[in-house]
Design an enzyme around this catalytic site. Structure first.
Site, PDB file in Angstrom:
ATOM      1  N   GLU A 165       0.880  -1.170   0.000  1.00 22.28           N
ATOM      2  CA  GLU A 165       0.000   0.000   0.000  1.00 22.28           C
ATOM      3  C   GLU A 165       0.915   1.217   0.000  1.00 22.28           C
ATOM      4  OE1 GLU A 165      -2.668   2.539   3.105  1.00 22.28           O
ATOM      5  OE2 GLU A 165      -2.947   0.366   3.188  1.00 22.28           O
ATOM      6  N   ARG A 224       1.415  10.161   0.756  1.00 23.58           N
ATOM      7  CA  ARG A 224       2.001  11.155   1.654  1.00 23.58           C
ATOM      8  C   ARG A 224       3.283  11.733   1.071  1.00 23.58           C
ATOM      9  NH1 ARG A 224       0.960   7.546   6.964  1.00 23.58           N
ATOM     10  NH2 ARG A 224       2.688   6.403   6.045  1.00 23.58           N
ATOM     11  N   THR A 277      -3.710   6.662   1.856  1.00 20.04           N
ATOM     12  CA  THR A 277      -3.869   8.077   2.196  1.00 20.04           C
ATOM     13  C   THR A 277      -4.421   8.856   1.007  1.00 20.04           C
ATOM     14  OG1 THR A 277      -1.830   7.760   3.498  1.00 20.04           O
ATOM     15  CG2 THR A 277      -2.807   9.936   3.550  1.00 20.04           C
ATOM     16  N   LYS A 298     -11.274  -0.075   6.494  1.00 19.33           N
ATOM     17  CA  LYS A 298     -10.050   0.105   7.254  1.00 19.33           C
ATOM     18  C   LYS A 298     -10.429   0.557   8.671  1.00 19.33           C
ATOM     19  CE  LYS A 298      -5.832   2.945   7.185  1.00 19.33           C
ATOM     20  NZ  LYS A 298      -4.990   3.814   6.327  1.00 19.33           N
TER      21      LYS A 298
END
Length: 207
Positions: free
Chosen positions: A41, A45, A69, A129
C-alpha cells in the site's frame, strides 16, 4: 468476497509504504515478493507515490498494489492511472467513495466507530479500514463492532509484531496494515538485506 478481498485475506499483512524516491520502488517490490509479502500500500504522503506505484506495476504486473492516504478525486485519478488494484483512505469521505465506485475502483475507507461503519454499509461497502486501530480501542473495539456489523476490517495504525496476531485472530479481520517491516530509513538507504529480514519475520508470524 471480491478477488481483491480474497488476495488480502491470503496475504494477511499489507506493508504500508511512504516512499520518497520512486527509483527504489521496483527493488522494494522485489524484496517484498521474494520474502513472502507480495503486496504494497503506497501512501500518497509523498510526491513520488504515483510514480512509485507505476514502477512497481511495470516491474511486477501481478503484484497486489494499493494506494494509501487517498483524500480526493485527483489522487484517485492519479492512483488509477498509475495502475493500482485498490484505494485506501484514512477516513470515510462519501465523495471519494462515490467517485471510486463510479470509476469501478475498489476502496477501503477508514472508520473507527459504529456510525461510520453504518454510513459505509449504506454505500454498499463490505471491507473497511479500522484506523487508527490502537488509538481507537484496538482489538476490544473491533470485537465489539464485529458482533454487530457483517463487514470485514483491515486494522492499521499501531499494529506491530507484538499485537498483529491478536488482530488477525479476530474473525472479522481480513488483513492488517503495517509500516514496521518497511521503515523509511531502510528504503531511503537501500538497505535491502535488512528489509528482507523484517519482511521474512512478518511472513513467519502469519504463516
Amino acid at each position: 468476497m471480491t478477488e481483491i478481498e480474497k488476495k488480502l485475506d491470503a496475504i494477511k499483512v499489507v506493508p504500508v509504504i511512504a516512499i520518497s524516491d520512486a527509483s527504489k520502488a521496483a527493488k522494494l517490490a522485489e524484496v517484498l515478493i521474494e520474502n513472502g509479502l507480495p503486496c504494497a500500500e503506497v501512501t500518497f504522503r509523498t510526491e513520488q507515490a504515483a510514480q512509485a506505484i507505476r514502477n512497481m506495476r511495470d516491474a511486477f504486473p501481478d503484484m497486489l498494489i494499493g494506494a494509501g492516504t487517498v483524500l480526493n478525486k485527483e489522487q484517485v485519478d492519479a492512483a488509477i492511472e498509475a495502475g493500482v488494484d485498490f484505494v485506501v483512505s484514512p477516513g470515510f469521505n462519501p465523495t471519494t467513495v462515490k467517485y471510486c465506485q463510479e470509476k469501478g475502483m475498489a476502496i477501503v475507507p477508514g472508520v473507527n466507530n459504529p456510525s461510520l461503519v453504518e454510513q459505509a454499509m449504506e454505500m454498499g461497502l463490505k471491507t473497511l479500514k479500522f484506523f487508527p486501530a490502537e488509538a481507537s480501542g484496538g482489538v476490544a473495539m473491533l470485537k465489539a463492532m464485529s458482533a454487530v456489523y457483517p463487514v470485514k476490517f483491515m486494522p492499521t495504525g499501531g499494529v506491530s509484531p507484538k499485537n498483529v496476531k491478536d488482530y488477525l485472530a479476530v474473525s472479522s479481520v481480513i488483513a492488517c496494515g503495517g509500516t514496521w517491516m518497511v521503515p523509511n530509513n531502510l528504503i531511503d538507504e537501500a538497505r535491502w538485506d535488512e528489509l528482507a529480514v523484517l519482511v521474512r519475520e512478518v511472513a513467519g508470524i502469519i504463516a
